[in-house]
Design a protein around this motif. Structure first.
Motif, short mmCIF file in Angstrom:
data_model
loop_
_atom_site.label_atom_id
_atom_site.label_comp_id
_atom_site.label_asym_id
_atom_site.label_seq_id
_atom_site.Cartn_x
_atom_site.Cartn_y
_atom_site.Cartn_z
N LYS A 1 -6.15 1.97 8.13
CA LYS A 1 -7.50 2.48 7.80
C LYS A 1 -7.68 2.58 6.29
N LEU A 2 -6.62 3.01 5.61
CA LEU A 2 -6.67 3.08 4.14
C LEU A 2 -6.82 1.68 3.55
N ASP A 3 -6.05 0.74 4.04
CA ASP A 3 -6.09 -0.63 3.55
C ASP A 3 -7.47 -1.25 3.76
N ALA A 4 -8.07 -0.97 4.92
CA ALA A 4 -9.40 -1.51 5.23
C ALA A 4 -10.51 -0.78 4.48
N GLY A 5 -10.22 0.42 3.98
CA GLY A 5 -11.24 1.20 3.28
C GLY A 5 -12.37 1.61 4.20
N LEU A 6 -12.02 2.06 5.39
CA LEU A 6 -13.05 2.44 6.37
C LEU A 6 -13.85 3.65 5.90
N LYS B 1 -9.13 4.99 -0.68
CA LYS B 1 -8.68 3.70 -1.19
C LYS B 1 -9.10 3.53 -2.65
N ARG B 2 -10.34 3.90 -2.96
CA ARG B 2 -10.82 3.82 -4.36
C ARG B 2 -9.96 4.70 -5.26
N ALA B 3 -9.64 5.90 -4.80
CA ALA B 3 -8.82 6.82 -5.59
C ALA B 3 -7.43 6.25 -5.81
N LEU B 4 -6.86 5.65 -4.77
CA LEU B 4 -5.53 5.07 -4.89
C LEU B 4 -5.51 3.91 -5.88
N GLU C 1 -1.13 16.07 -9.47
CA GLU C 1 -1.73 17.19 -8.75
C GLU C 1 -3.12 17.53 -9.26
N THR C 2 -3.75 16.57 -9.95
CA THR C 2 -5.09 16.81 -10.48
C THR C 2 -6.03 15.70 -10.05
N GLY C 3 -7.31 16.03 -9.97
CA GLY C 3 -8.34 15.04 -9.68
C GLY C 3 -8.12 14.29 -8.38
N ASP C 4 -8.45 13.01 -8.42
CA ASP C 4 -8.31 12.16 -7.23
C ASP C 4 -6.86 12.07 -6.76
N ARG C 5 -5.93 12.24 -7.68
CA ARG C 5 -4.52 12.13 -7.31
C ARG C 5 -4.11 13.26 -6.38
N TYR C 6 -4.75 14.42 -6.50
CA TYR C 6 -4.43 15.53 -5.60
C TYR C 6 -4.81 15.17 -4.17
N VAL C 7 -5.95 14.53 -4.01
CA VAL C 7 -6.40 14.12 -2.67
C VAL C 7 -5.41 13.10 -2.08
N LEU C 8 -4.83 12.26 -2.93
CA LEU C 8 -3.83 11.30 -2.46
C LEU C 8 -2.55 12.01 -2.03
N LYS C 9 -2.22 13.09 -2.71
CA LYS C 9 -1.06 13.89 -2.30
C LYS C 9 -1.31 14.50 -0.92
N LEU C 10 -2.53 14.97 -0.70
CA LEU C 10 -2.88 15.52 0.62
C LEU C 10 -2.85 14.42 1.68
N LEU D 1 0.83 -1.20 0.00
CA LEU D 1 0.00 0.00 0.00
C LEU D 1 0.87 1.26 0.00
N LEU D 2 1.91 1.25 0.81
CA LEU D 2 2.83 2.38 0.89
C LEU D 2 3.53 2.62 -0.44
N VAL D 3 3.98 1.55 -1.08
CA VAL D 3 4.65 1.69 -2.38
C VAL D 3 3.68 2.25 -3.42
N LYS D 4 2.46 1.74 -3.45
CA LYS D 4 1.47 2.26 -4.41
C LYS D 4 1.22 3.75 -4.17
N LEU D 5 1.06 4.13 -2.91
CA LEU D 5 0.81 5.54 -2.59
C LEU D 5 1.98 6.41 -3.05
N CYS D 6 3.19 5.99 -2.77
CA CYS D 6 4.36 6.78 -3.17
C CYS D 6 4.50 6.86 -4.69
#
Length: 117
Positions: free
Chosen positions: A74-79, A102-105, A36-45, A14-19
């Protein structure tokens, strides 16, 4: 021990995918702003929320491994639990669930996976 190793492997993937998603520039010629656009921006945050915590009184880095592990779990579980994410300049404030993150990632990672030539 098997349970601990499986948990570590899940968090590492999960960490590798996020990075990869947060640090990737996207397709050549795309202007370098893919992350820095769309769902990817939220992942940067989210990445900043997990890894760039600061002590409120001094502003010094807060190196809290528990926060990192808890957030990744929490991200892995998709809470459905919501988290407040803020841009570094404080100009953007978003409230999203770990399920949405999680869906965005998974979507952004799948998009990158499809870019392979």
């Amino acid at each position: 021990n098997l349970g601990v190793e499986l948990d570590n492997g899940r968090m590492a993937r999960l960490l590798v995918k996020l990075c990869i998603v947060v640090d990737h520039q996207g397709l050549p010629g795309g202007g370098g702003r893919w992350g820095e656009t769309g769902d990817r921006y939220v992942l940067k945050l989210l990445h900043d929320f997990i890894f760039h915590q600061a002590q409120p009184d001094t502003g010094l880095p807060l190196l809290d491994w528990g926060h990192v592990a808890e957030s990744l779990n929490k991200l892995d579980a998709g809470l459905e639990e919501e988290v407040t994410l803020m841009s570094r300049d404080g100009g953007t404030l978003l409230v999203v669930s770990f399920a949405e993150l999680k869906r965005a990632l998974l979507s952004a990672y799948a998009e990158l996976s499809g870019m392979r030539m």
